[in-house]
Design a protein around this motif. Sequence first.
Motif, PDB file in Angstrom:
ATOM      1  N   LEU A 160       0.609  -5.129   5.593  1.00  0.00           N
ATOM      2  CA  LEU A 160       1.347  -3.804   6.409  1.00  0.00           C
ATOM      3  C   LEU A 160       0.696  -2.864   6.316  1.00  0.00           C
ATOM      4  O   LEU A 160      -0.304  -2.110   6.209  1.00  0.00           O
ATOM      5  CB  LEU A 160       2.388  -4.003   5.753  1.00  0.00           C
ATOM      6  CG  LEU A 160       3.240  -2.597   6.349  1.00  0.00           C
ATOM      7  CD1 LEU A 160       3.276  -2.113   7.779  1.00  0.00           C
ATOM      8  CD2 LEU A 160       5.400  -2.762   5.706  1.00  0.00           C
ATOM      9  N   VAL A 161       0.167  -2.881   4.245  1.00  0.00           N
ATOM     10  CA  VAL A 161      -0.168  -1.882   3.498  1.00  0.00           C
ATOM     11  C   VAL A 161      -2.004  -1.696   4.116  1.00  0.00           C
ATOM     12  O   VAL A 161      -1.704  -0.095   4.813  1.00  0.00           O
ATOM     13  CB  VAL A 161      -0.209  -1.980   1.731  1.00  0.00           C
ATOM     14  CG1 VAL A 161      -1.735  -0.692   1.624  1.00  0.00           C
ATOM     15  CG2 VAL A 161       0.747  -1.467   1.639  1.00  0.00           C
ATOM     16  N   GLU A 162      -2.551  -2.421   4.007  1.00  0.00           N
ATOM     17  CA  GLU A 162      -4.054  -2.494   4.535  1.00  0.00           C
ATOM     18  C   GLU A 162      -3.449  -2.306   6.580  1.00  0.00           C
ATOM     19  O   GLU A 162      -4.959  -1.252   6.944  1.00  0.00           O
ATOM     20  CB  GLU A 162      -4.446  -3.715   4.772  1.00  0.00           C
ATOM     21  CG  GLU A 162      -5.104  -4.873   3.443  1.00  0.00           C
ATOM     22  CD  GLU A 162      -4.200  -5.248   2.624  1.00  0.00           C
ATOM     23  OE1 GLU A 162      -2.599  -6.045   3.351  1.00  0.00           O
ATOM     24  OE2 GLU A 162      -4.310  -6.169   1.647  1.00  0.00           O
ATOM     25  N   ARG A 163      -3.098  -2.397   7.057  1.00  0.00           N
ATOM     26  CA  ARG A 163      -3.143  -2.192   8.891  1.00  0.00           C
ATOM     27  C   ARG A 163      -2.744  -0.624   8.700  1.00  0.00           C
ATOM     28  O   ARG A 163      -3.159  -0.076   9.366  1.00  0.00           O
ATOM     29  CB  ARG A 163      -2.213  -3.026   9.002  1.00  0.00           C
ATOM     30  CG  ARG A 163      -2.484  -4.204   9.315  1.00  0.00           C
ATOM     31  CD  ARG A 163      -1.295  -5.055  10.198  1.00  0.00           C
ATOM     32  NE  ARG A 163      -0.839  -5.350  11.557  1.00  0.00           N
ATOM     33  CZ  ARG A 163      -0.204  -6.094  11.949  1.00  0.00           C
ATOM     34  NH1 ARG A 163       0.337  -5.972  11.331  1.00  0.00           N
ATOM     35  NH2 ARG A 163       0.830  -4.667  13.307  1.00  0.00           N
ATOM     36  N   LEU A 164      -2.144   0.148   7.857  1.00  0.00           N
ATOM     37  CA  LEU A 164      -1.947   1.154   7.999  1.00  0.00           C
ATOM     38  C   LEU A 164      -2.836   1.680   7.638  1.00  0.00           C
ATOM     39  O   LEU A 164      -3.566   2.777   8.005  1.00  0.00           O
ATOM     40  CB  LEU A 164      -0.365   1.935   6.742  1.00  0.00           C
ATOM     41  CG  LEU A 164       0.828   1.104   7.150  1.00  0.00           C
ATOM     42  CD1 LEU A 164       2.114   1.356   6.554  1.00  0.00           C
ATOM     43  CD2 LEU A 164       1.230   1.443   9.235  1.00  0.00           C
ATOM     44  N   LEU A 165      -3.381   1.616   6.399  1.00  0.00           N
ATOM     45  CA  LEU A 165      -4.536   2.322   6.336  1.00  0.00           C
ATOM     46  C   LEU A 165      -6.080   2.487   6.780  1.00  0.00           C
ATOM     47  O   LEU A 165      -6.492   3.883   7.236  1.00  0.00           O
ATOM     48  CB  LEU A 165      -5.671   2.042   4.368  1.00  0.00           C
ATOM     49  CG  LEU A 165      -4.297   2.020   3.612  1.00  0.00           C
ATOM     50  CD1 LEU A 165      -4.444   1.255   2.387  1.00  0.00           C
ATOM     51  CD2 LEU A 165      -4.086   3.703   2.981  1.00  0.00           C
ATOM     52  N   SER A 166      -5.718   1.412   8.161  1.00  0.00           N
ATOM     53  CA  SER A 166      -6.849   1.045   8.178  1.00  0.00           C
ATOM     54  C   SER A 166      -6.892   2.181   9.606  1.00  0.00           C
ATOM     55  O   SER A 166      -8.223   2.058  10.776  1.00  0.00           O
ATOM     56  CB  SER A 166      -7.038  -0.842   9.287  1.00  0.00           C
ATOM     57  OG  SER A 166      -5.877  -0.544  10.144  1.00  0.00           O
ATOM     58  N   LYS A 167      -5.313   2.567   9.933  1.00  0.00           N
ATOM     59  CA  LYS A 167      -5.286   3.293  11.218  1.00  0.00           C
ATOM     60  C   LYS A 167      -5.415   4.938  10.748  1.00  0.00           C
ATOM     61  O   LYS A 167      -4.780   5.341  11.561  1.00  0.00           O
ATOM     62  CB  LYS A 167      -3.488   2.938  11.992  1.00  0.00           C
ATOM     63  CG  LYS A 167      -4.209   2.022  12.552  1.00  0.00           C
ATOM     64  CD  LYS A 167      -2.612   1.654  13.039  1.00  0.00           C
ATOM     65  CE  LYS A 167      -2.893   0.422  13.534  1.00  0.00           C
ATOM     66  NZ  LYS A 167      -3.695   0.014  15.309  1.00  0.00           N
ATOM     67  N   GLY A 168      -6.019   4.933   9.399  1.00  0.00           N
ATOM     68  CA  GLY A 168      -5.983   6.575   8.787  1.00  0.00           C
ATOM     69  C   GLY A 168      -4.531   7.441   8.815  1.00  0.00           C
ATOM     70  O   GLY A 168      -4.342   8.366   8.141  1.00  0.00           O
ATOM     71  N   ILE A 169      -3.713   6.010   8.498  1.00  0.00           N
ATOM     72  CA  ILE A 169      -2.270   6.865   7.787  1.00  0.00           C
ATOM     73  C   ILE A 169      -2.202   6.869   6.336  1.00  0.00           C
ATOM     74  O   ILE A 169      -2.294   5.906   5.617  1.00  0.00           O
ATOM     75  CB  ILE A 169      -1.491   5.398   7.999  1.00  0.00           C
ATOM     76  CG1 ILE A 169      -1.102   5.188   9.428  1.00  0.00           C
ATOM     77  CG2 ILE A 169       0.435   6.210   7.576  1.00  0.00           C
ATOM     78  CD1 ILE A 169      -0.441   4.922  10.052  1.00  0.00           C
TER      79      ILE A 169
END
Length: 84
Positions: A50-59
């Motif tokens: 989850l964290v990696e996915r959010l960060l990859s979207k610039g969140i």
Amino acid sequence: MNSPTTSQGIVRESYDQFEDEGFEIFDKNAGYYISYQTVKPMGIEKIDRLVERLLSKGIELRFTPNVLLGNQLFLQILRDMGNT
């Protein structure tokens, strides 16, 4: 209806799925719904990385050890912007 699940204030990487029936809007702006009865989830879906996915979207993620401290900071930011 989906909602994050928590354990001692930490969001787990899964979400519970609920039927809409039995819930009512609590805060329209925040998207909070509540139920005054115990509701059993239809299912629980795990979310991988989850964290990696959010960060990859610039969140941008911010963590605070104390929710009240985060609330106080948020209110101060609003005051500084002249919104309260």
